[in-house]
Design a protein around this motif. Sequence first.
Motif, PDB file in Angstrom:
ATOM      1  N   ALA A 275      29.633   7.077  22.863  1.00  0.00           N
ATOM      2  CA  ALA A 275      30.335   6.647  23.321  1.00  0.00           C
ATOM      3  C   ALA A 275      31.920   7.500  22.653  1.00  0.00           C
ATOM      4  O   ALA A 275      32.446   6.603  22.333  1.00  0.00           O
ATOM      5  CB  ALA A 275      30.694   5.008  23.417  1.00  0.00           C
ATOM      6  N   THR A 276      32.987   7.986  23.219  1.00  0.00           N
ATOM      7  CA  THR A 276      33.244   8.862  22.835  1.00  0.00           C
ATOM      8  C   THR A 276      34.613   8.411  24.121  1.00  0.00           C
ATOM      9  O   THR A 276      36.337   8.871  23.899  1.00  0.00           O
ATOM     10  CB  THR A 276      34.231   9.958  22.733  1.00  0.00           C
ATOM     11  OG1 THR A 276      33.534  10.844  24.266  1.00  0.00           O
ATOM     12  CG2 THR A 276      33.196  10.411  21.221  1.00  0.00           C
ATOM     13  N   GLU A 277      34.707   7.773  24.967  1.00  0.00           N
ATOM     14  CA  GLU A 277      35.626   8.060  25.877  1.00  0.00           C
ATOM     15  C   GLU A 277      36.379   5.721  26.009  1.00  0.00           C
ATOM     16  O   GLU A 277      35.606   5.911  25.160  1.00  0.00           O
ATOM     17  CB  GLU A 277      35.825   7.888  27.577  1.00  0.00           C
ATOM     18  CG  GLU A 277      34.884   9.031  27.630  1.00  0.00           C
ATOM     19  CD  GLU A 277      35.904  10.199  27.572  1.00  0.00           C
ATOM     20  OE1 GLU A 277      36.526   9.934  28.279  1.00  0.00           O
ATOM     21  OE2 GLU A 277      35.595  11.394  27.626  1.00  0.00           O
ATOM     22  N   ALA A 278      37.757   5.874  26.341  1.00  0.00           N
ATOM     23  CA  ALA A 278      38.262   4.699  26.204  1.00  0.00           C
ATOM     24  C   ALA A 278      37.164   3.157  27.024  1.00  0.00           C
ATOM     25  O   ALA A 278      36.987   2.465  26.496  1.00  0.00           O
ATOM     26  CB  ALA A 278      39.210   4.709  26.801  1.00  0.00           C
ATOM     27  N   HIS A 279      36.045   3.907  27.968  1.00  0.00           N
ATOM     28  CA  HIS A 279      35.525   2.700  28.523  1.00  0.00           C
ATOM     29  C   HIS A 279      34.422   3.761  28.972  1.00  0.00           C
ATOM     30  O   HIS A 279      34.236   4.857  29.409  1.00  0.00           O
ATOM     31  CB  HIS A 279      36.055   2.157  29.572  1.00  0.00           C
ATOM     32  CG  HIS A 279      35.082   0.897  30.405  1.00  0.00           C
ATOM     33  ND1 HIS A 279      35.376  -0.453  29.976  1.00  0.00           N
ATOM     34  CD2 HIS A 279      34.504   1.558  31.631  1.00  0.00           C
ATOM     35  CE1 HIS A 279      34.276  -1.594  31.054  1.00  0.00           C
ATOM     36  NE2 HIS A 279      34.409   0.035  31.760  1.00  0.00           N
ATOM     37  N   HIS A 280      32.615   2.697  28.799  1.00  0.00           N
ATOM     38  CA  HIS A 280      32.097   2.750  28.715  1.00  0.00           C
ATOM     39  C   HIS A 280      31.099   1.600  29.349  1.00  0.00           C
ATOM     40  O   HIS A 280      30.951   0.215  29.338  1.00  0.00           O
ATOM     41  CB  HIS A 280      31.000   3.660  27.906  1.00  0.00           C
ATOM     42  CG  HIS A 280      31.563   5.031  27.162  1.00  0.00           C
ATOM     43  ND1 HIS A 280      30.807   5.947  27.939  1.00  0.00           N
ATOM     44  CD2 HIS A 280      32.204   5.364  26.833  1.00  0.00           C
ATOM     45  CE1 HIS A 280      31.872   7.006  27.427  1.00  0.00           C
ATOM     46  NE2 HIS A 280      32.667   6.705  26.358  1.00  0.00           N
ATOM     47  N   SER A 281      30.185   1.883  30.462  1.00  0.00           N
ATOM     48  CA  SER A 281      29.297   1.344  31.128  1.00  0.00           C
ATOM     49  C   SER A 281      28.138   1.062  30.776  1.00  0.00           C
ATOM     50  O   SER A 281      27.445   2.450  31.265  1.00  0.00           O
ATOM     51  CB  SER A 281      29.263   1.066  32.860  1.00  0.00           C
ATOM     52  OG  SER A 281      28.277   0.232  33.282  1.00  0.00           O
TER      53      SER A 281
END
Length: 359
Positions: A275-281
Motif C-alpha cells: 500500500a504505497t499510495e496516499a489512499h487505498h480501499s
Amino acid sequence: MKSIQILGLMSGTSLDGLDMALCEFRKEGDQWSYTLGPCQSISYDSGWQKKLAEAINYSALELGVLHNKYGTWLGEQVQNFKNQNTLKIDYVASHGHTIHHRPDLGYTCQIGSGQHLANACHLPTISDFRTQDVALGGQGAPLVPIGDRLLFEEHSFCLNLGGISNVSFEKNGERIAYDIGLANMPLNYLSRKIGLEYDKDGQLARQGKVIPALLEQLNALAYYQLPYPKSTGYEWFETEVIPLLENTEHSTEDLLHTCIAHITDQLAIDINTQATEAHHSLLVTGGGALNGYLMEALANKLNKNIQLSQASLETIEYKEALIFAFMGALRLQNSPNCLSSVTGAKTDAIGGVLHWPNF
C-alpha cells in the motif's frame, strides 16, 4: 452476450459447508456487470465433514469413489435449490472441494465429479477450474483475482479470509494475487476440538492472551518468506501448523487469541508493504470478515492510508461462489479466467471443463 444465469458453487478449506449463489452476468463492450440473486449455504453434516477432512489420506480408489459420490451430492443440492426458488438457471459452475493441492508436483485435485453433478441436477456444468493452469506450470491459485479485476475494480485490495487468506491487487498494470497464509483454518480446527463449529465473532479469542513462544513459531513458518506467486492448502496446515497447536497445554481461548495475532500480523505485513499510495480501499470478504475480533485486530495493524471497505453480508459470504460463476461465464466465452501474472503459469489460461447432462 445479453445475459446469462449461472449458479456458482464453492466449498472451502474451512469445511463449513457449500455456498451457492445464482448470478446474472451481462457484458457490454469490455465491461462486465452482475446481479446477485438468491444465495444459500448448506452446512456439512458430521459424515461429510469427516469424509472431506480425511480424504487427503484416501487411496486412489477411495478418492475416486468419493469424487463421484460428492459430485452427485452437489447435484442434489442444486436440484433442491432450483426447486425451492423456481428460477431459470442456464449453467452450474462448481469449484468442488480441494483435497490435494501440490502445484510443486504439478498436481491439484478438487473432488466433485462435474458429470455426476450435471446428471443429478439436469443442468450443464462447468468444473475443474484449476488443472489447466497447473498444467501450464502455474500455482492453480488463487483464481478469484479475475473477478476482483473485472467486477470489483473500485477497490485497491481484495482480501479473502476463508480457510486460507489470499489477497489481490493491481501492480504495474498487472493483477497480482497470492495466498498470504492462514485464516479460518486454525480457528475452526481449535473450535471443533471443544464442540463448536467456529468461534462466533471471535468471542473466545477475545478472552484469551498471547502465547509468545507459539506466536513466534507461527510467524517463523518458512512459507511466509516465499516470494509470490505462491499458494498453499490443507497439506501445509496439517504438516506444519497442527503440530504447533497440539504441542501445548494452553487454553483454547489463548490458542485462538494467539492464532488471530499471527493471522493479522501476516496480513498487515503483506498489505502494508504493497500500500504505497496516499489512499487505498481494502475489501474484505469470506467468513473471517464476520469475525469481529479478527477484523478489529487487523484494523489496528494496518497503515493509516488503508481504509477497510464495508461489504454487504451477501458479498462477504458468497463472493467466491459469485466469482466461480463468473469464471464459468468467461469459460463459455472462451475468455481467459486464470491470470498468469497471478499464478506464474506460462500464459493466461481458460480453465474449466464443460459437462452436459444425460437429459
